[in-house]
Motif scaffolding. Structure first.
Motif, PDB file in Angstrom:
ATOM      1  N   UNK A  46       0.804  -1.219   0.000  1.00  0.00           N
ATOM      2  CA  UNK A  46       0.000   0.000   0.000  1.00  0.00           C
ATOM      3  C   UNK A  46       0.839   1.273   0.000  1.00  0.00           C
ATOM      4  N   UNK A  47       2.154   1.147   0.196  1.00  0.00           N
ATOM      5  CA  UNK A  47       2.984   2.339   0.363  1.00  0.00           C
ATOM      6  C   UNK A  47       2.886   3.272  -0.831  1.00  0.00           C
ATOM      7  N   UNK A  48       3.023   2.731  -2.042  1.00  0.00           N
ATOM      8  CA  UNK A  48       2.994   3.579  -3.238  1.00  0.00           C
ATOM      9  C   UNK A  48       1.629   4.233  -3.416  1.00  0.00           C
ATOM     10  N   UNK A  49       0.569   3.499  -3.133  1.00  0.00           N
ATOM     11  CA  UNK A  49      -0.771   4.073  -3.288  1.00  0.00           C
ATOM     12  C   UNK A  49      -1.014   5.195  -2.289  1.00  0.00           C
ATOM     13  N   UNK A  50      -0.542   5.005  -1.057  1.00  0.00           N
ATOM     14  CA  UNK A  50      -0.728   6.037  -0.034  1.00  0.00           C
ATOM     15  C   UNK A  50       0.071   7.281  -0.386  1.00  0.00           C
ATOM     16  N   UNK A  51       1.295   7.101  -0.864  1.00  0.00           N
ATOM     17  CA  UNK A  51       2.111   8.254  -1.237  1.00  0.00           C
ATOM     18  C   UNK A  51       1.499   9.016  -2.412  1.00  0.00           C
ATOM     19  N   UNK A  52       0.855   8.315  -3.306  1.00  0.00           N
ATOM     20  CA  UNK A  52       0.307   8.966  -4.496  1.00  0.00           C
ATOM     21  C   UNK A  52      -0.826   9.922  -4.149  1.00  0.00           C
ATOM     22  N   UNK A  53      -1.701   9.536  -3.218  1.00  0.00           N
ATOM     23  CA  UNK A  53      -2.865  10.375  -2.897  1.00  0.00           C
ATOM     24  C   UNK A  53      -2.723  11.082  -1.557  1.00  0.00           C
ATOM     25  N   UNK A  54      -1.780  10.640  -0.720  1.00  0.00           N
ATOM     26  CA  UNK A  54      -1.623  11.219   0.605  1.00  0.00           C
ATOM     27  C   UNK A  54      -2.399  10.448   1.651  1.00  0.00           C
ATOM     28  N   UNK A  55      -1.874  10.348   2.884  1.00  0.00           N
ATOM     29  CA  UNK A  55      -2.568   9.584   3.932  1.00  0.00           C
ATOM     30  C   UNK A  55      -3.957  10.110   4.250  1.00  0.00           C
ATOM     31  N   UNK A  56      -4.153  11.452   4.151  1.00  0.00           N
ATOM     32  CA  UNK A  56      -5.476  12.002   4.471  1.00  0.00           C
ATOM     33  C   UNK A  56      -6.518  11.623   3.437  1.00  0.00           C
ATOM     34  N   UNK A  57      -6.086  11.303   2.226  1.00  0.00           N
ATOM     35  CA  UNK A  57      -7.018  10.990   1.139  1.00  0.00           C
ATOM     36  C   UNK A  57      -7.071   9.495   0.825  1.00  0.00           C
ATOM     37  N   UNK A  58      -6.482   8.677   1.668  1.00  0.00           N
ATOM     38  CA  UNK A  58      -6.516   7.230   1.467  1.00  0.00           C
ATOM     39  C   UNK A  58      -7.391   6.612   2.548  1.00  0.00           C
ATOM     40  N   UNK A  59      -8.438   5.898   2.130  1.00  0.00           N
ATOM     41  CA  UNK A  59      -9.396   5.342   3.071  1.00  0.00           C
ATOM     42  C   UNK A  59      -9.200   3.859   3.321  1.00  0.00           C
ATOM     43  N   UNK A  60      -9.580   3.440   4.529  1.00  0.00           N
ATOM     44  CA  UNK A  60      -9.578   2.022   4.909  1.00  0.00           C
ATOM     45  C   UNK A  60     -10.970   1.677   5.399  1.00  0.00           C
ATOM     46  N   UNK A  61     -11.628   0.758   4.714  1.00  0.00           N
ATOM     47  CA  UNK A  61     -12.941   0.276   5.126  1.00  0.00           C
ATOM     48  C   UNK A  61     -12.743  -1.053   5.836  1.00  0.00           C
ATOM     49  N   UNK A  62     -12.817  -1.037   7.166  1.00  0.00           N
ATOM     50  CA  UNK A  62     -12.646  -2.255   7.960  1.00  0.00           C
ATOM     51  C   UNK A  62     -13.974  -2.983   8.062  1.00  0.00           C
ATOM     52  N   UNK A  63     -13.940  -4.300   7.862  1.00  0.00           N
ATOM     53  CA  UNK A  63     -15.143  -5.130   7.883  1.00  0.00           C
ATOM     54  C   UNK A  63     -14.922  -6.275   8.863  1.00  0.00           C
ATOM     55  N   UNK A  64     -15.775  -6.350   9.883  1.00  0.00           N
ATOM     56  CA  UNK A  64     -15.751  -7.445  10.849  1.00  0.00           C
ATOM     57  C   UNK A  64     -16.885  -8.397  10.488  1.00  0.00           C
ATOM     58  N   UNK A  65     -16.564  -9.465   9.761  1.00  0.00           N
ATOM     59  CA  UNK A  65     -17.579 -10.351   9.194  1.00  0.00           C
ATOM     60  C   UNK A  65     -18.263 -11.163  10.277  1.00  0.00           C
ATOM     61  N   UNK A  66     -19.508 -11.542  10.004  1.00  0.00           N
ATOM     62  CA  UNK A  66     -20.280 -12.399  10.899  1.00  0.00           C
ATOM     63  C   UNK A  66     -21.334 -13.114  10.069  1.00  0.00           C
ATOM     64  N   UNK A  67     -22.113 -13.959  10.739  1.00  0.00           N
ATOM     65  CA  UNK A  67     -23.051 -14.818  10.023  1.00  0.00           C
ATOM     66  C   UNK A  67     -24.265 -14.054   9.518  1.00  0.00           C
ATOM     67  N   UNK A  68     -24.948 -13.317  10.390  1.00  0.00           N
ATOM     68  CA  UNK A  68     -26.191 -12.645  10.005  1.00  0.00           C
ATOM     69  C   UNK A  68     -26.011 -11.144   9.827  1.00  0.00           C
TER      70      UNK A  68
END
Length: 555
Positions: A46-68
């Motif tokens: 991810x280093x190159x992608x983060x540097x290209x747009x900047x840390x403030x403009x790079x998003x992380x969508x965290x997903x905690x999976x479950x059954x229902x």
């Protein structure tokens, strides 16, 4: 640095090695652990992608999976929330609404790039992944990484929000991975292989119970046959008669009639041996009547299991012959089922750049404990591994130690040097991984001492097909596809070996004639223009050796 040592250790192994060197890790708790735990390096993808747009403009969508229902959290690369924790139903409309909400939030906060970090949870993350990967890059976070990065910040507190924040930390550190996509049909191959493995374990436990039941009803009877499961008459007579007195009453005519009704070959010496034992057998345990009923019930459970395992093995040979893994069948000691299991769990050989990547994924290397001047580098096998792949490799190692002359001689020398049995077993597993990698990557039969008496691949597959009662038309297809996987320099040998399987007699219109036609067609494919009337010869007969001095040095 060793290629098999993680750059950042996520798991601390506190188990101490034994004095004898490498030992297998003891199971904790009851039952057989089937989990899959991978060792993992911190990635900088991810280093190159983060540097290209900047840390403030790079998003992380965290997903905690479950059954229902599952939870999501959107942050930037600094971990600052851009969308609060949202719980989403595991339904198609809810997933579509989530995608629209995340895109709107990205536009609002100026997030120009986004990665989805999803915790692996059995199979519950798969439907979510299939939807989200259509819009963004999806990376998988192992629960071990989540746990280790959650506990320092929230000790003793496990909730969906704390898990989501740990997933974000794991993504920033670089523990997100992209899973390799399997070719079409490989997933089916793997599922069938795992189902067969489960049934084999169930059959083994059923056989143990059945052996104990027969021993209780007929003390000493199982020892007459050595192995109850290789003789069709052993279990048949035990089920039908259930006691020594019943065998004596039936006599030789009754035993022969029982065997002939089941279609088994009855030899006079076997009948005599059984009747001699029955005449002087010890008394059965109390409750013989109930024990006989239970014995018949257990036999009734065993036979469908064996039939289903055989059916699965007929299915497994189909994908095997379409891949280079069929070449492994040429190694003495490796059968079709074990080669198919290894191929199903390993995946395409193109996913690995070196044999150490396979042993690293399977966890076939020792753990190490080092602190100051203390350095114990020969500890137990590491606990983080792909359990199914390790099982497949160790099963092949066990078979090689039992049936491969070179491996048996090599192991005998190591035992004389004082190696523990477990260390010998692991060393053979590592040798097999190296040999199999170069065979598969090079699409060739590897020239190695253990292949001095190499088995003919096509002939071995033909015998497998006959033993599993595969129809001749399907057998022809299997052999044809296997012949396409063979390198050109061994096809002439394979043709001569297959010629030995030609029927000696041929009745017009009978099955021997159809078999002969099938084999001649495959022989013509392997070696066009070959003369079948030439003298039959074995495939590379192994030269005589003098004891365990064969190739005493490590390869």
């Amino acid at each position: 640095m060793n290629d098999q040592t993680p750059m950042l250790e996520v798991i601390v192994d506190r188990s101490l090695p034994s004095k004898g060197g490498l030992v297998m890790r003891k199971r904790r708790g009851r039952g057989r652990v089937r989990g899959t735990v991978h060792r993992q390096r911190a990635s900088k993808a991810l280093t190159a992608r983060v540097r290209r747009v900047g840390p403030e403009c790079f998003g992380i969508l965290a997903v905690d999976s479950a059954k229902s229902r599952f939870a999501v959290l959107l942050t930037d690369f600094y971990g600052r929330p851009r969308m609060g924790v949202v719980e989403v139903d595991n339904t198609a409309p809810a997933l579509d609404a989530l995608v629209a909400q995340v895109k709107a939030c990205c536009a609002e906060h100026g997030l120009k790039d986004l990665v989805v970090a999803m915790e692996r949870t059995g199979r519950y993350h798969m439907p979510i992944r299939q939807v989200l990967e259509k819009h963004w890059d999806v990376q998988i976070i192992h629960p071990f990484a989540t746990k280790q990065l959650r506990q320092p910040a929230d000790p003793g507190n496990k909730t969906d929000p704390t898990d989501l924040r740990a997933i974000v930390r794991a993504t920033i550190v670089g523990f997100g991975t992209r899973e390799q996509e399997l070719p079409p049909g490989w997933v089916d191959w793997r599922l069938v292989s795992r189902e067969r493995e489960a049934l084999v374990r169930q059959r083994a436990w059923t056989r143990v119970r059945l052996h104990m039941r027969i021993e209780a009803l007929m003390p000493g009877y199982p020892a007459l046959f050595g192995n109850l499961w290789t003789s069709p008459l052993a279990v048949l007579w035990a089920e039908h008669y259930g006691s020594a007195s019943a065998l004596v009453a039936a006599g030789e005519p009754g035993l022969r009639a029982c065997g002939h009704e089941a279609g088994a070959l009855v030899q006079a010496r076997t009948v005599a041996k059984v009747l001699q034992w029955a005449a002087q057998a010890a008394p059965a345990d109390p409750g013989a009547a109930a024990g006989q009923r239970l014995l018949r019930d257990q036999v009734g459970l065993l036979r469908p299991l064996e039939a289903q395992i055989e059916a699965y093995e007929r299915q497994l040979v189909v994908p095997l012959v379409q891949t280079p893994f069929v070449l492994l069948v040429g190694i003495p000691g490796i059968n079709v089922a074990s080669a198919a299991s290894y191929g199903a769990e390993l995946g395409p050989i193109e996913h690995y750049v070196h044999p150490k990547k396979i042993t690293g994924r399977a966890g076939i290397y020792p753990s190490r404990y080092q602190s100051d001047e203390t350095d114990l580098a020969d500890g137990p096998l590491v606990g983080h591994r792909n359990a199914r792949l390790r099982d497949a490799i160790l099963e092949i190692a066990h078979n090689l130690l039992a049936h491969n002359d070179h491996v048996k001689a090599w192991a005998a020398i190591r035992r004389l040097r004082g190696w523990p049995e477990a260390k010998v077993h692991i060393a053979v597993a590592s040798k097999f991984v190296r040999i199999s990698y170069w065979m598969l990557a090079g699409r060739t039969v590897f020239e190695h001492p253990c292949l001095g008496g190499r088995d003919a691949v096509v002939r071995k597959l033909y015998r497998f097909a006959r033993a599993h009662r595969i129809p001749l038309a399907d057998t022809h297809t299997l052999l044809h596809r296997a012949a396409q996987q063979l390198p050109a320099d061994v096809r002439h040998e394979e043709a001569h070996a297959l010629a030995e399987a030609l029927p000696r007699r041929s009745r017009r219109g009978g099955e021997p004639q159809r078999i002969g036609t099938l084999l001649r067609d495959i022989i013509a494919q392997l070696a066009p223009g070959i003369h079948l009337e030439t003298q039959r010869r074995p495939v590379r007969p192994c030269p005589p050796t003098e004891g365990p001095s064969l190739n005493a040095q490590d390869c």
